[in-house]
Design an enzyme around this catalytic site. Structure first.
Site, short mmCIF file in Angstrom:
data_model
loop_
_atom_site.label_atom_id
_atom_site.label_comp_id
_atom_site.label_asym_id
_atom_site.label_seq_id
_atom_site.Cartn_x
_atom_site.Cartn_y
_atom_site.Cartn_z
N GLY A 92 0.83 -1.21 0.00
CA GLY A 92 0.00 0.00 0.00
C GLY A 92 0.86 1.25 0.00
O GLY A 92 2.09 1.19 -0.11
N VAL A 134 1.51 3.76 2.48
CA VAL A 134 2.46 3.93 3.61
C VAL A 134 3.37 2.70 3.71
O VAL A 134 4.58 2.82 3.92
CB VAL A 134 1.70 4.14 4.95
CG1 VAL A 134 2.70 4.27 6.10
CG2 VAL A 134 0.81 5.37 4.89
N GLY A 175 -3.78 -2.06 -2.49
CA GLY A 175 -2.38 -1.79 -2.85
C GLY A 175 -2.11 -2.30 -4.26
O GLY A 175 -2.92 -3.03 -4.83
N LEU A 219 -0.22 -3.05 8.95
CA LEU A 219 -0.80 -1.91 8.22
C LEU A 219 -1.96 -2.32 7.34
O LEU A 219 -2.65 -1.46 6.78
CB LEU A 219 0.27 -1.23 7.35
CG LEU A 219 1.16 -0.19 8.02
CD1 LEU A 219 2.08 -0.83 9.05
CD2 LEU A 219 2.00 0.57 7.01
N TYR A 255 -14.70 1.46 9.27
CA TYR A 255 -13.27 1.76 9.43
C TYR A 255 -12.97 2.13 10.89
O TYR A 255 -12.10 1.54 11.53
CB TYR A 255 -12.90 2.89 8.49
CG TYR A 255 -11.43 3.26 8.49
CD1 TYR A 255 -10.45 2.37 8.04
CD2 TYR A 255 -11.00 4.52 8.92
CE1 TYR A 255 -9.10 2.71 8.02
CE2 TYR A 255 -9.66 4.88 8.89
CZ TYR A 255 -8.71 3.98 8.45
OH TYR A 255 -7.38 4.33 8.43
N LYS A 260 -10.83 -0.19 13.62
CA LYS A 260 -9.58 0.25 14.25
C LYS A 260 -9.72 0.32 15.77
O LYS A 260 -8.77 0.02 16.50
CB LYS A 260 -9.17 1.62 13.70
CG LYS A 260 -8.72 1.59 12.26
CD LYS A 260 -7.40 0.85 12.07
CE LYS A 260 -6.91 0.95 10.63
NZ LYS A 260 -5.66 0.24 10.40
N TYR A 278 -3.94 -8.39 24.12
CA TYR A 278 -2.77 -9.27 23.96
C TYR A 278 -1.63 -8.80 24.86
O TYR A 278 -0.91 -9.60 25.44
CB TYR A 278 -2.31 -9.31 22.49
CG TYR A 278 -2.93 -10.43 21.69
CD1 TYR A 278 -4.30 -10.43 21.40
CD2 TYR A 278 -2.18 -11.49 21.21
CE1 TYR A 278 -4.88 -11.45 20.67
CE2 TYR A 278 -2.76 -12.52 20.48
CZ TYR A 278 -4.10 -12.49 20.21
OH TYR A 278 -4.68 -13.51 19.49
N ARG A 312 -8.95 10.46 -1.59
CA ARG A 312 -8.39 11.25 -0.50
C ARG A 312 -8.04 12.65 -1.02
O ARG A 312 -7.73 12.83 -2.20
CB ARG A 312 -7.20 10.54 0.14
CG ARG A 312 -7.68 9.34 0.95
CD ARG A 312 -6.60 8.72 1.79
NE ARG A 312 -5.89 7.66 1.11
CZ ARG A 312 -5.11 6.76 1.72
NH1 ARG A 312 -4.96 6.82 3.02
NH2 ARG A 312 -4.48 5.83 1.04
P1 NAD Z 1 -3.49 1.61 1.45
O1 NAD Z 1 -4.89 1.23 1.10
O2 NAD Z 1 -2.64 2.22 0.42
O3 NAD Z 1 -2.72 0.33 2.02
C1 NAD Z 1 -3.35 -0.71 2.72
C2 NAD Z 1 -2.76 -2.02 2.22
O4 NAD Z 1 -3.36 -3.10 2.93
C3 NAD Z 1 -3.03 -2.26 0.73
O5 NAD Z 1 -1.83 -2.60 0.07
C4 NAD Z 1 -4.02 -3.43 0.73
O6 NAD Z 1 -3.94 -4.22 -0.43
C5 NAD Z 1 -3.63 -4.14 2.01
N1 NAD Z 1 -4.68 -4.99 2.55
C6 NAD Z 1 -5.98 -4.66 2.80
N2 NAD Z 1 -6.65 -5.71 3.29
C7 NAD Z 1 -5.75 -6.74 3.35
C8 NAD Z 1 -5.85 -8.09 3.78
N3 NAD Z 1 -7.00 -8.62 4.22
N4 NAD Z 1 -4.74 -8.87 3.70
C9 NAD Z 1 -3.56 -8.37 3.24
N5 NAD Z 1 -3.42 -7.08 2.84
C10 NAD Z 1 -4.51 -6.28 2.89
O7 NAD Z 1 -3.57 2.54 2.74
P2 NAD Z 1 -2.42 3.39 3.47
O8 NAD Z 1 -2.79 4.81 3.34
O9 NAD Z 1 -1.10 2.93 3.05
O10 NAD Z 1 -2.67 2.96 4.98
C11 NAD Z 1 -1.86 1.98 5.62
C12 NAD Z 1 -2.30 1.83 7.07
O11 NAD Z 1 -2.14 3.06 7.77
C13 NAD Z 1 -3.76 1.42 7.22
O12 NAD Z 1 -3.89 0.50 8.27
C14 NAD Z 1 -4.43 2.73 7.58
O13 NAD Z 1 -5.60 2.52 8.35
C15 NAD Z 1 -3.35 3.44 8.36
N6 NAD Z 1 -3.54 4.90 8.29
C16 NAD Z 1 -3.22 5.58 7.15
C17 NAD Z 1 -3.44 6.96 7.10
C18 NAD Z 1 -3.10 7.78 5.88
O14 NAD Z 1 -3.32 9.00 5.89
N7 NAD Z 1 -2.55 7.21 4.83
C19 NAD Z 1 -3.98 7.63 8.20
C20 NAD Z 1 -4.32 6.88 9.31
C21 NAD Z 1 -4.09 5.53 9.36
#
Ligand code: NAD
Length: 325
Positions: free
Chosen positions: A15, A17, A41, A78, A150, A154, A164, A191
């Site tokens: 993904g 991040v 991703g 993540l 969502y 979380k 845990y 976004r």
């Molecule tokens: P993103 O959607 O780009 O990345 C999420 C990744 O998780 C993707 O690659 C997706 O394919 C993978 N994924 C989803 N479900 C899955 C599953 N069941 N098994 C395996 N992989 C799975 O999002 P992001 O922006 O990179 O966010 C990454 C993390 O950071 C998330 O947990 C998100 O909640 C958290 N977060 C991000 C932000 C932000 O601003 N980007 C803010 C707060 C929290």
């Protein structure tokens, strides 16, 4: 307190991040196993890492299982659809990855004696009644609204992580990430920053939802990743806010992106989505005190780096437009 991880598992590593985190871990000399089902991703995010000798990609859904042979000293969880457009499209999957997916990632960390980091979110504060948000605030969340899939996933993941830690002694921590932006966001994920940049570069109207007076604080991805690593390398159980405390209105961000792209797009106002938070700004005193962390990248620098990427990479080689120098 580990200063270096030998081997880390990053769920959701393909993904936005996660791909930056995988790259940073590799730079630090860590062997990285990225587990991702590519729900939101894309392989392009990690294509440059695939040939690295210490990088492994496994296409796997962490809600079914997460087993790894050999030693692991850090698990970064993540995996989770993160943009509103994605989690509204994948509501059950989002709840499942927050619940079962988190449980599998925690079990893995527990079995391996690894440090576990949950990527949680400022969304656990909902539409906050306290401002700026400190980790002690319990939040104001609608449990049955559209965003609840969502937010509550979380919140459950945080509760499970805490359980845990207290009952099994798993070495866990929780990062509450606030809006993060940077290269490799998808222009179609809904976004704010990628949408504005895409619209500005394409010369389309920049669509601001609401009156543009709602605030957000945006953090460049390199800073967020540095915060995640500082938290993982320490022993703080969290939750710890990671975000940029500089609050700006959405209208201001739209105008800044228009200026930096040299675009003449008009700014168009649309109705605000349901339960859209009016104000969002982290109090990062805890991260400063415990991790010595604060964002370092200025808004103009971060936006320019993101705009540069969108102008060249995001369109698979075909530049959208030359970016103003
Ligand atoms: P993103 O959607 O780009 O990345 C999420 C990744 O998780 C993707 O690659 C997706 O394919 C993978 N994924 C989803 N479900 C899955 C599953 N069941 N098994 C395996 N992989 C799975 O999002 P992001 O922006 O990179 O966010 C990454 C993390 O950071 C998330 O947990 C998100 O909640 C958290 N977060 C991000 C932000 C932000 O601003 N980007 C803010 C707060 C929290």
């Amino acid at each position: 307190m580990a200063q270096h991880f030998e081997r880390a598992v990053v769920t959701g590593g393909a993904g936005f991040v996660g791909s930056h985190l995988c790259a940073r871990l590799l730079e630090d000399g860590t062997e990285v196993l990225c587990a991702d089902n590519l729900a939101t991703g894309v392989l392009d995010n990690i294509r440059h890492l695939l040939s690295h000798e210490r990088f492994r990609f496994r296409q796997a859904d962490v809600t079914t299982a997460l087993t790894v042979k050999g030693g692991v000293d850090a698990v970064f969880h993540l995996a989770c659809p993160a943009s509103p457009r994605d989690y509204l499209r994948l509501p059950i999957e989002t709840l499942r990855v927050g619940s079962r997916g988190t449980e599998h990632a925690l079990d893995l960390a527990d079995r391996k004696g690894a440090r576990f980091l949950l990527a949680s979110t400022s969304e656990v504060y909902g539409d906050p009644r306290e401002h700026p948000q400190r980790e002690t605030y319990w939040g104001h969340v609608n449990p049955v609204g559209p965003r609840s899939v969502y937010d509550e996933a979380k919140r459950y993941a945080e509760a499970l992580t805490s359980a845990y830690r207290t009952t099994r002694g798993t070495d866990t921590t929780i990062a509450r990430i606030f809006n993060t932006y940077g290269p490799r966001m998808r222009s179609t994920d809904g976004r704010m920053i990628p949408t504005f940049i895409h619209q500005a570069l394409a010369g389309e109207p920049i669509t601001v939802t609401g009156d543009g007076e709602q605030t957000r604080s945006v953090c460049f991805v390199d800073d967020t990743v540095a915060g995640l690593l500082a938290l993982a390398h320490g022993d703080h159980p969290g939750p710890v806010n990671l975000g940029n405390p500089h609050e700006r209105t959405v209208g201001e961000l739209a105008r800044e992106i228009r200026r930096l792209t040299g675009s003449s797009s008009e700014i168009r106002y649309l109705p605000a989505p349901v339960d859209d938070p009016k104000r969002r700004c982290p109090d990062i005193s805890l991260a400063r005190a415990e991790l010595g962390w604060r964002p370092r990248v200025s808004l103009a620098d971060g936006l320019n780096r993101t705009i540069g990427w969108f102008a060249t990479e995001a369109t698979s080689g075909e530049p959208l437009r030359k970016v103003a120098e």
